[in-house]
Design an enzyme around this catalytic site. Structure first.
Site, PDB file in Angstrom:
ATOM      1  N   SER A  75      67.552  64.577  43.282  1.00  0.00           N
ATOM      2  CA  SER A  75      66.356  63.751  43.070  1.00  0.00           C
ATOM      3  C   SER A  75      66.752  62.315  42.765  1.00  0.00           C
ATOM      4  O   SER A  75      67.823  62.042  42.228  1.00  0.00           O
ATOM      5  CB  SER A  75      65.515  64.302  41.919  1.00  0.00           C
ATOM      6  OG  SER A  75      65.084  65.611  42.180  1.00  0.00           O
TER       7      SER A  75
HETATM    8  N1  SAH Z   1      67.254  69.342  40.231  1.00  0.00           N
HETATM    9  C1  SAH Z   1      67.973  69.068  41.446  1.00  0.00           C
HETATM   10  C2  SAH Z   1      67.010  68.725  42.572  1.00  0.00           C
HETATM   11  C3  SAH Z   1      67.342  69.484  43.786  1.00  0.00           C
HETATM   12  S1  SAH Z   1      66.124  69.485  45.073  1.00  0.00           S
HETATM   13  C4  SAH Z   1      69.036  67.997  41.247  1.00  0.00           C
HETATM   14  O1  SAH Z   1      69.075  67.396  40.171  1.00  0.00           O
HETATM   15  O2  SAH Z   1      69.852  67.771  42.134  1.00  0.00           O
HETATM   16  C5  SAH Z   1      65.265  70.986  44.748  1.00  0.00           C
HETATM   17  C6  SAH Z   1      66.067  72.266  44.739  1.00  0.00           C
HETATM   18  O3  SAH Z   1      65.142  73.326  44.532  1.00  0.00           O
HETATM   19  C7  SAH Z   1      66.799  72.576  46.032  1.00  0.00           C
HETATM   20  O4  SAH Z   1      68.155  72.786  45.763  1.00  0.00           O
HETATM   21  C8  SAH Z   1      66.120  73.866  46.521  1.00  0.00           C
HETATM   22  O5  SAH Z   1      67.001  74.756  47.184  1.00  0.00           O
HETATM   23  C9  SAH Z   1      65.606  74.461  45.226  1.00  0.00           C
HETATM   24  N2  SAH Z   1      64.501  75.410  45.350  1.00  0.00           N
HETATM   25  C10 SAH Z   1      63.434  75.369  46.196  1.00  0.00           C
HETATM   26  N3  SAH Z   1      62.638  76.439  45.998  1.00  0.00           N
HETATM   27  C11 SAH Z   1      63.200  77.182  44.991  1.00  0.00           C
HETATM   28  C12 SAH Z   1      62.861  78.403  44.350  1.00  0.00           C
HETATM   29  N4  SAH Z   1      61.782  79.131  44.680  1.00  0.00           N
HETATM   30  N5  SAH Z   1      63.684  78.857  43.377  1.00  0.00           N
HETATM   31  C13 SAH Z   1      64.807  78.167  43.031  1.00  0.00           C
HETATM   32  N6  SAH Z   1      65.181  77.012  43.608  1.00  0.00           N
HETATM   33  C14 SAH Z   1      64.393  76.514  44.583  1.00  0.00           C
END
Ligand code: SAH
Length: 226
Positions: A75
């Site tokens: 993010s």
């Molecule tokens: N918090 C992260 C943001 C990553 S983007 C950071 O700081 O880098 C969002 C993430 O959510 C992705 O890696 C995606 O694979 C995950 N995601 C999407 N749907 C999900 C679900 N149902 N359960 C767990 N993770 C999920």
């Protein structure tokens, strides 16, 4: 100042130049309205470039989202700071994060002294991020490979829950696993894009929802992906 926060093994990979870039980034976040000093401290300290592939040092300290593989993104720093500020985390809070991704958001929460339980549905990201954060020396983070729609019933209830992917609705299980007076910060899709919501669990049967503006996240998907 060289970074005394991270594990020895990584000290060599974090220098004055990175610290200078981080300082500029925190100044930008202040201009954009982030005022919580502890959160600004986290961003000024945590080596975000180590959460990306080596070639992207400069990009790591721009206020932008960035590709981390498996079609997912780390993010934007402003978004991380904004969601964290809304979450109003206190030391020793139990915090559930849905969407581990690069682990950067989890590391910011860990820096604030919370106990983090983070879930990722992409096996490859889970497998990559867990050892990285352990090596970086972050304590108080437990990593789970699973579907965030289900939360982590075995570890509930949580003081705070943060979802870092755009959800089509508020997952019922997450409300269940939140303490009364707890907060859930989650981007929810509507016809006009994703809106940041803060949900306060007022009682076992009531919630209150606040709106906190427009954001862009990758979608929250159902099920696990091996
Ligand atoms: N918090 C992260 C943001 C990553 S983007 C950071 O700081 O880098 C969002 C993430 O959510 C992705 O890696 C995606 O694979 C995950 N995601 C999407 N749907 C999900 C679900 N149902 N359960 C767990 N993770 C999920």
């Amino acid at each position: 100042m060289p970074n005394s926060f991270i594990g020895l093994q990584y000290k060599m990979e974090d220098n004055y130049r990175h610290a200078g870039l981080r300082k500029k980034l925190t100044e930008l976040l202040v201009q954009k309205g982030i005022s919580n000093q502890e959160i600004l401290g986290a961003i000024a300290t945590i080596p975000r470039h180590l959460f990306l592939d080596k070639a992207f040092v400069e990009a790591a300290y721009e206020d932008k989202a960035f590709q981390i593989g498996e079609g997912q993104t780390i993010s934007q720093p402003y978004t991380v700071a904004f969601q964290t500020q809304l979450l109003n985390v206190e030391r020793n809070h139990k915090v559930l994060e849905v969407g581990t991704g690069s682990g950067y958001q989890a590391s910011v929460l860990s820096y604030l002294g919370a106990r983090i339980f983070t879930i990722e549905r992409q096996k490859k990201l889970h497998d990559k991020t867990k050892p990285l954060l352990n090596k970086l020396g972050f304590k108080n983070i437990k990593f789970f490979f699973g579907d965030g729609y289900l939360g982590l019933p075995a570890y509930a209830p949580f003081d705070r829950i943060i979802v870092t992917a755009g959800a089509p609705y508020i997952p019922e299980e997450l409300i269940k696993q939140l303490k009364v007076d707890g907060l859930l910060v989650i981007p929810i899709d509507d016809q006009n894009g994703q809106k940041m919501k803060r949900i306060i669990k007022i009682s076992d049967t009531e919630i209150k929802t606040e709106d906190h503006g427009d954001f862009a996240f990758v979608p929250m998907l159902q099920g696990k992906n091996w």
